[in-house]
Scaffold this motif. Structure first.
Motif, PDB file in Angstrom:
ATOM      1  N   PHE A 156     -22.836  35.297 -14.784  1.00 38.98           N
ATOM      2  CA  PHE A 156     -22.484  35.103 -13.375  1.00 38.98           C
ATOM      3  C   PHE A 156     -21.024  35.475 -13.132  1.00 38.98           C
ATOM      4  O   PHE A 156     -20.696  36.238 -12.213  1.00 38.98           O
ATOM      5  CB  PHE A 156     -22.682  33.641 -12.972  1.00 38.98           C
ATOM      6  CG  PHE A 156     -24.107  33.238 -12.700  1.00 38.98           C
ATOM      7  CD1 PHE A 156     -24.916  33.969 -11.852  1.00 38.98           C
ATOM      8  CD2 PHE A 156     -24.627  32.100 -13.290  1.00 38.98           C
ATOM      9  CE1 PHE A 156     -26.219  33.587 -11.594  1.00 38.98           C
ATOM     10  CE2 PHE A 156     -25.937  31.701 -13.041  1.00 38.98           C
ATOM     11  CZ  PHE A 156     -26.732  32.450 -12.190  1.00 38.98           C
ATOM     12  N   ARG A 157     -20.151  34.922 -13.941  1.00 43.66           N
ATOM     13  CA  ARG A 157     -18.716  35.107 -13.728  1.00 43.66           C
ATOM     14  C   ARG A 157     -18.300  36.564 -13.908  1.00 43.66           C
ATOM     15  O   ARG A 157     -17.449  37.071 -13.166  1.00 43.66           O
ATOM     16  CB  ARG A 157     -17.923  34.198 -14.671  1.00 43.66           C
ATOM     17  CG  ARG A 157     -18.149  32.723 -14.393  1.00 43.66           C
ATOM     18  CD  ARG A 157     -17.206  31.839 -15.157  1.00 43.66           C
ATOM     19  NE  ARG A 157     -17.491  30.431 -14.881  1.00 43.66           N
ATOM     20  CZ  ARG A 157     -16.622  29.443 -15.051  1.00 43.66           C
ATOM     21  NH1 ARG A 157     -15.408  29.703 -15.505  1.00 43.66           N
ATOM     22  NH2 ARG A 157     -16.957  28.197 -14.778  1.00 43.66           N
ATOM     23  N   GLU A 158     -18.885  37.224 -14.901  1.00 48.92           N
ATOM     24  CA  GLU A 158     -18.514  38.622 -15.141  1.00 48.92           C
ATOM     25  C   GLU A 158     -18.994  39.510 -13.997  1.00 48.92           C
ATOM     26  O   GLU A 158     -18.291  40.439 -13.579  1.00 48.92           O
ATOM     27  CB  GLU A 158     -19.083  39.094 -16.472  1.00 48.92           C
ATOM     28  CG  GLU A 158     -18.616  40.485 -16.883  1.00 48.92           C
ATOM     29  CD  GLU A 158     -17.105  40.607 -17.035  1.00 48.92           C
ATOM     30  OE1 GLU A 158     -16.575  41.725 -16.817  1.00 48.92           O
ATOM     31  OE2 GLU A 158     -16.452  39.596 -17.378  1.00 48.92           O
ATOM     32  N   ALA A 159     -20.194  39.256 -13.480  1.00 50.12           N
ATOM     33  CA  ALA A 159     -20.703  40.042 -12.354  1.00 50.12           C
ATOM     34  C   ALA A 159     -19.799  39.884 -11.137  1.00 50.12           C
ATOM     35  O   ALA A 159     -19.463  40.873 -10.457  1.00 50.12           O
ATOM     36  CB  ALA A 159     -22.126  39.633 -12.018  1.00 50.12           C
ATOM     37  N   ILE A 160     -19.391  38.655 -10.859  1.00 48.76           N
ATOM     38  CA  ILE A 160     -18.512  38.420  -9.707  1.00 48.76           C
ATOM     39  C   ILE A 160     -17.149  39.062  -9.944  1.00 48.76           C
ATOM     40  O   ILE A 160     -16.547  39.647  -9.027  1.00 48.76           O
ATOM     41  CB  ILE A 160     -18.393  36.907  -9.451  1.00 48.76           C
ATOM     42  CG1 ILE A 160     -19.746  36.368  -8.974  1.00 48.76           C
ATOM     43  CG2 ILE A 160     -17.309  36.610  -8.413  1.00 48.76           C
ATOM     44  CD1 ILE A 160     -19.838  34.865  -8.952  1.00 48.76           C
ATOM     45  N   ARG A 161     -16.645  38.995 -11.175  1.00 51.90           N
ATOM     46  CA  ARG A 161     -15.370  39.646 -11.490  1.00 51.90           C
ATOM     47  C   ARG A 161     -15.439  41.142 -11.254  1.00 51.90           C
ATOM     48  O   ARG A 161     -14.453  41.772 -10.842  1.00 51.90           O
ATOM     49  CB  ARG A 161     -14.979  39.357 -12.944  1.00 51.90           C
ATOM     50  CG  ARG A 161     -13.556  39.766 -13.300  1.00 51.90           C
ATOM     51  CD  ARG A 161     -13.282  39.633 -14.783  1.00 51.90           C
ATOM     52  NE  ARG A 161     -13.972  40.663 -15.556  1.00 51.90           N
ATOM     53  CZ  ARG A 161     -13.537  41.919 -15.685  1.00 51.90           C
ATOM     54  NH1 ARG A 161     -12.424  42.314 -15.076  1.00 51.90           N
ATOM     55  NH2 ARG A 161     -14.202  42.785 -16.414  1.00 51.90           N
ATOM     56  N   ARG A 162     -16.626  41.719 -11.458  1.00 50.82           N
ATOM     57  CA  ARG A 162     -16.812  43.151 -11.260  1.00 50.82           C
ATOM     58  C   ARG A 162     -17.152  43.513  -9.817  1.00 50.82           C
ATOM     59  O   ARG A 162     -17.487  44.656  -9.527  1.00 50.82           O
ATOM     60  CB  ARG A 162     -17.899  43.669 -12.207  1.00 50.82           C
ATOM     61  CG  ARG A 162     -17.497  43.566 -13.675  1.00 50.82           C
ATOM     62  CD  ARG A 162     -18.560  44.085 -14.630  1.00 50.82           C
ATOM     63  NE  ARG A 162     -18.096  43.955 -16.000  1.00 50.82           N
ATOM     64  CZ  ARG A 162     -18.297  44.873 -16.962  1.00 50.82           C
ATOM     65  NH1 ARG A 162     -18.990  45.969 -16.695  1.00 50.82           N
ATOM     66  NH2 ARG A 162     -17.841  44.678 -18.186  1.00 50.82           N
ATOM     67  N   GLY A 163     -17.106  42.527  -8.925  1.00 56.00           N
ATOM     68  CA  GLY A 163     -17.265  42.819  -7.505  1.00 56.00           C
ATOM     69  C   GLY A 163     -18.610  42.515  -6.911  1.00 56.00           C
ATOM     70  O   GLY A 163     -18.879  42.871  -5.760  1.00 56.00           O
ATOM     71  N   ALA A 164     -19.504  41.840  -7.651  1.00 54.04           N
ATOM     72  CA  ALA A 164     -20.845  41.550  -7.129  1.00 54.04           C
ATOM     73  C   ALA A 164     -20.756  40.625  -5.921  1.00 54.04           C
ATOM     74  O   ALA A 164     -20.079  39.606  -5.952  1.00 54.04           O
ATOM     75  CB  ALA A 164     -21.713  40.909  -8.207  1.00 54.04           C
ATOM     76  N   THR A 189     -30.533  27.167 -11.531  1.00 56.78           N
ATOM     77  CA  THR A 189     -30.953  26.951 -10.150  1.00 56.78           C
ATOM     78  C   THR A 189     -29.829  26.358  -9.325  1.00 56.78           C
ATOM     79  O   THR A 189     -29.549  26.810  -8.199  1.00 56.78           O
ATOM     80  CB  THR A 189     -32.184  26.030 -10.113  1.00 56.78           C
ATOM     81  OG1 THR A 189     -33.246  26.634 -10.848  1.00 56.78           O
ATOM     82  CG2 THR A 189     -32.641  25.797  -8.680  1.00 56.78           C
ATOM     83  N   MET A 190     -29.169  25.332  -9.851  1.00 55.63           N
ATOM     84  CA  MET A 190     -28.085  24.703  -9.098  1.00 55.63           C
ATOM     85  C   MET A 190     -26.882  25.632  -8.952  1.00 55.63           C
ATOM     86  O   MET A 190     -26.223  25.659  -7.906  1.00 55.63           O
ATOM     87  CB  MET A 190     -27.712  23.382  -9.767  1.00 55.63           C
ATOM     88  CG  MET A 190     -28.807  22.330  -9.629  1.00 55.63           C
ATOM     89  SD  MET A 190     -28.399  20.716 -10.315  1.00 55.63           S
ATOM     90  CE  MET A 190     -28.600  21.043 -12.077  1.00 55.63           C
ATOM     91  N   ALA A 191     -26.597  26.420  -9.987  1.00 58.19           N
ATOM     92  CA  ALA A 191     -25.508  27.391  -9.886  1.00 58.19           C
ATOM     93  C   ALA A 191     -25.810  28.428  -8.801  1.00 58.19           C
ATOM     94  O   ALA A 191     -24.912  28.833  -8.049  1.00 58.19           O
ATOM     95  CB  ALA A 191     -25.290  28.081 -11.230  1.00 58.19           C
ATOM     96  N   ALA A 192     -27.069  28.840  -8.714  1.00 56.62           N
ATOM     97  CA  ALA A 192     -27.452  29.820  -7.695  1.00 56.62           C
ATOM     98  C   ALA A 192     -27.242  29.267  -6.293  1.00 56.62           C
ATOM     99  O   ALA A 192     -26.773  29.972  -5.394  1.00 56.62           O
ATOM    100  CB  ALA A 192     -28.911  30.226  -7.881  1.00 56.62           C
ATOM    101  N   ILE A 193     -27.577  27.985  -6.089  1.00 55.88           N
ATOM    102  CA  ILE A 193     -27.357  27.360  -4.785  1.00 55.88           C
ATOM    103  C   ILE A 193     -25.864  27.327  -4.469  1.00 55.88           C
ATOM    104  O   ILE A 193     -25.432  27.641  -3.356  1.00 55.88           O
ATOM    105  CB  ILE A 193     -27.962  25.948  -4.764  1.00 55.88           C
ATOM    106  CG1 ILE A 193     -29.495  26.030  -4.839  1.00 55.88           C
ATOM    107  CG2 ILE A 193     -27.542  25.190  -3.508  1.00 55.88           C
ATOM    108  CD1 ILE A 193     -30.186  24.699  -5.010  1.00 55.88           C
ATOM    109  N   GLY A 194     -25.043  26.969  -5.459  1.00 56.09           N
ATOM    110  CA  GLY A 194     -23.598  26.947  -5.253  1.00 56.09           C
ATOM    111  C   GLY A 194     -23.034  28.317  -4.936  1.00 56.09           C
ATOM    112  O   GLY A 194     -22.188  28.467  -4.049  1.00 56.09           O
ATOM    113  N   LEU A 195     -23.494  29.337  -5.648  1.00 62.51           N
ATOM    114  CA  LEU A 195     -23.030  30.703  -5.383  1.00 62.51           C
ATOM    115  C   LEU A 195     -23.429  31.151  -3.983  1.00 62.51           C
ATOM    116  O   LEU A 195     -22.647  31.794  -3.271  1.00 62.51           O
ATOM    117  CB  LEU A 195     -23.617  31.660  -6.427  1.00 62.51           C
ATOM    118  CG  LEU A 195     -23.020  31.578  -7.828  1.00 62.51           C
ATOM    119  CD1 LEU A 195     -23.874  32.370  -8.812  1.00 62.51           C
ATOM    120  CD2 LEU A 195     -21.585  32.099  -7.837  1.00 62.51           C
TER     121      LEU A 195
END
Length: 236
Positions: free
Chosen positions: A83-91, A112-118
């Motif tokens: 998750f963190r790497e994808a967001i760091r790469r601009g996702a 599941t809970m991380a997805a809701i937070g994102l």
């Protein structure tokens, strides 16, 4: 919008729908999620994790993929690293493949809970195993979905849902309060474009593709539980 597919270690069916969803997406595999990439014929741009669930032969076989190795003793899961790497790469949008099932319920729940937070943070996030798809619900907005008529769906309730309205379903709702953990929103059926709104709370729309009728026992049990909750509230 930059969109990434993340391959995690949960169950996965290589359905035509999933194949079409990942087409053209950048991909990051987390640890044993690389097996999904192999089955789907996709080469990730990054393979991340502690690699405690893969063999040296697996790593050698995918030698062309960039590896980001982390220690086994760490304070986050391999999925979180992805998750963190994808967001760091601009996702700004994520399709999380292998999000359900597998040997670790704690990992599946955390994903599941991380997805809701994102999703709440503005990162559009969809969970899938190829047959089931999870969509976190946005608060104060119209959540609109297009599914085949007769598609089975449920709304999983992770906190009290306020003013929940559901239209385009066999069992619609109009500005209902649904308590945390309620089964009242399980096993509904889409009858056209599905629209869901709520003013507060955390919920996940879970859609089961290729299943078109709810189990009537599920509806009966849900009704009994709802009646019991209402009786308790009246007694108070």
């Amino acid at each position: 919008m930059t969109r990434y597919a993340l391959f995690l270690g949960g169950d996965m069916d290589a359905t035509p729908r999933l194949m079409s969803q990942i087409a053209g997406l950048s991909v990051i595999a987390a640890d044993s999620g690389m097996a999904h990439a192999e089955r789907l014929g996709v080469t990730p741009e990054l393979w991340v994790g502690d690699f405690d669930s893969v063999s040296p032969g697996d790593i050698e076989r995918f030698g062309e993929v960039e590896i980001q190795r982390h220690p086994v003793d760490k304070d986050m899961t391999d999925g979180d690293l992805a998750f963190r790497e994808a967001i760091r790469r601009g996702a700004r949008s994520l399709l999380v493949v292998g999000a359900f099932g597998g040997p670790r319920l704690d990992h599946a729940m955390q994903i599941t809970m991380a997805a809701i937070g994102l999703h709440e943070a503005g990162i559009d996030t969809v969970l899938t195993d190829g047959r089931q798809e999870g969509y976190p619900l946005r608060i104060g907005e119209e959540n609109r979905f297009e599914f085949s008529e007769g598609t089975l769906f449920s709304i999983l309730v992770f906190s009290d849902l306020k003013d929940l309205s559901v239209s385009g379903a066999r069992w619609p709702l109009a500005e209902e309060t649904i308590p945390f953990g309620s089964s009242r929103t399980l096993s509904n059926v889409a009858e056209g474009p599905l629209t869901i709104t709520l003013s507060a709370g955390r919920g996940l729309l879970l859609v089961t593709q290729d299943v078109f009728e709810p189990a009537m026992t599920d509806r009966a049990v849900a009704g009994m539980i709802a009646d019991a909750v209402e009786s308790d509230e009246d007694a108070d």
